[in-house]
Design an enzyme around this catalytic site. Structure first.
Site, PDB file in Angstrom:
ATOM      1  N   SER A  31      -7.380  -4.261   3.463  1.00  0.00           N
ATOM      2  CA  SER A  31      -7.136  -4.624   4.857  1.00  0.00           C
ATOM      3  C   SER A  31      -7.180  -3.378   5.753  1.00  0.00           C
ATOM      4  CB  SER A  31      -5.789  -5.346   4.915  1.00  0.00           C
ATOM      5  OG  SER A  31      -5.739  -6.170   6.026  1.00  0.00           O
ATOM      6  N   HIS A  71      -6.101 -13.596   1.986  1.00  0.00           N
ATOM      7  CA  HIS A  71      -5.959 -12.176   2.278  1.00  0.00           C
ATOM      8  C   HIS A  71      -4.931 -11.515   1.355  1.00  0.00           C
ATOM      9  CE1 HIS A  71      -6.774  -8.907   4.986  1.00  0.00           C
ATOM     10  NE2 HIS A  71      -5.490  -8.706   5.232  1.00  0.00           N
TER      11      HIS A  71
END
Ligand code: GCU
Length: 414
Positions: A252, A394
């Site tokens: 990320s 995610h």
């Protein structure tokens, strides 16, 4: 903050998200594009044509002419350049703690303090170095730009495999395959979303009186990247690890930082981007999922201030993110996406890796040859540009870590 930027920021401002998660962002922002049919037409800036319009046809011309041009564009317009320190910085290393019996003797853990000092002030990082026991040293390394504070010992053992997953790091997997694992904490030198000159590393770099970075000077991601390079300097002094075989990895925000670190510092032998998305592997011009506008609205200091000028003007950017991946060539690079992680634009992450492959081929390596994204779970590990998209959202799962290690086994082993 200069007034014109606060005005710009206000104009862009939307109520802040409470957490950084894609799902919430999606729910909040009705204007975010996820539909492939709504991606605007775009033309990527050419990788192999110089600023002067010359075609690049040889590896030498890439390394001597085009690569430095692209690096300078990213430095000055996207992430921000590290300024000259106000006075020379003296760096010291201290192993503050050694545990040779870490994880029932599987590894040696070293807590290493890296201190920076000059006439302006001092700052420090605490990195953790875990080296497998019982294997021939020096060993190859995975370095992670980490969200976890290295000063916390709040490691949670995985219920099914005690001692295996710690702090989100599958340390046992690394040790079993003979890799060291190094954690560098993202907030040692700079806050999550703030570049303040009276804190962290910044006082050492800026003449007193300057209170905010200039438009081309480092944002948060560039500062984190600088810390990763300094951690690599330390590894060069540690005989247990092989500084020529250090992979850099991040997820990320830290995936963005990992790519920028490897792009700048060619000592890193391999790079892994896990769901790095916007300002990481994803292409700006697709404006799919998170866009430049969304990013600088929520996180105005991750990039340099020059980047703000391209909000909704992505086509004017002289770079796109395939060029960031190409800066890593010919060193292996791996990009990982998640099907449901649409905020990070999995398709844009793939296309970036696909387009960067042109430079790998020029340099005598192989990359991704198909413009089609592979199906979920079909990892492309063979060549110097690797990729997978897996089901789910995610996060970094064991599946991801194992593919990163498979990729490293293939490319870093000998
Ligand atoms: C937010 C941000 C992303 C970032 C993510 C993270 O979602 O918009 O760009 O990657 O936080 O770091 O978890």
């Amino acid at each position: 903050m200069p007034r014109r930027f606060s005005a710009m920021l206000l104009a862009l401002l939307v109520p802040p998200l409470t957490t950084a998660h894609a799902r919430e962002a999606k729910e909040y922002d009705s204007d975010v594009v996820y539909d492939e049919n709504k991606i605007p037409h775009y033309d990527l800036p050419p990788l192999l044509v110089t600023a002067e319009g010359e075609q690049i046809t040889t590896p030498e011309a890439w390394h001597q002419v085009r690569r430095p041009q692209i690096l300078s564009l990213f430095s000055n317009l996207v992430y921000g350049r590290v300024p000259q320190p106000a006075s020379p910085i003296r760096t010291t290393y201290e192993v503050v703690n050694t545990d040779e019996e870490f994880m029932q003797g599987k590894a040696t853990r070293k807590d290493v303090r890296i201190r920076f000092r000059n006439e302006q002030g001092e700052a420090e990082m605490l990195i953790l170095v875990f080296v497998p026991n019982g294997v021939e040293r020096p060993v190859p390394v995975f370095m992670k730009h980490s969200f976890n504070n290295t000063r916390s010992d709040d490691f949670t053992a995985h219920p099914d495999r005690p001692g295996y997953i710690r702090n989100g790091w599958p340390l046992g997997e690394f040790f079993d395959r003979g890799y060291a694992f190094v954690a560098v904490y993202q907030q040692d030198l700079v806050r999550h979303n703030e570049v303040s000159f009276d804190r962290g590393i910044h006082p050492l770099f800026h003449p007193s009186g300057q209170s905010f970075p200039k438009a081309h000077e480092w944002g948060v991601l560039s500062t984190v990247a600088w810390g990763g390079m300094r951690a690599l300097d330390y590894l060069g002094t540690d005989d247990d690890v092989d500084e020529a075989r250090v992979a850099i990895m991040g997820h990320s925000k830290m995936g963005k930082a990992a790519l920028w670190t490897a792009a700048q510092d060619q000592r890193f032998a391999l790079a892994v981007s896990a769901q790095s998305g916007c300002a990481g592997a994803a292409l700006w011009r697709r404006r799919s999922g998170e866009t430049l506008e969304k990013m600088v609205t929520r996180f105005p200091y991750w990039l340099c201030r020059n980047a703000w000028k391209f909000v909704n003007q992505e086509d004017d950017l002289p770079v796109d993110q395939h060029m960031l991946l190409a800066l890593i060539a010919p060193r292996p690079v791996y990009v990982a996406s998640g099907v449901e992680d649409t905020w990070a634009d999995p398709r844009g992450e793939y296309l970036s890796a696909y387009h960067a492959s042109e430079v790998y081929r020029l340099l005598g390596k192989q990359g991704l040859n198909s413009e089609e994204s592979p199906p979920a779970g079909d990892a492309q590990l063979e060549d110097e540009v690797g990729y997978h998209v897996r089901e789910g959202g995610h996060s970094v799962e064991l599946y991801d870590w194992q593919r990163f290690l498979d990729f490293a086994d293939r490319h870093l082993r000998d």
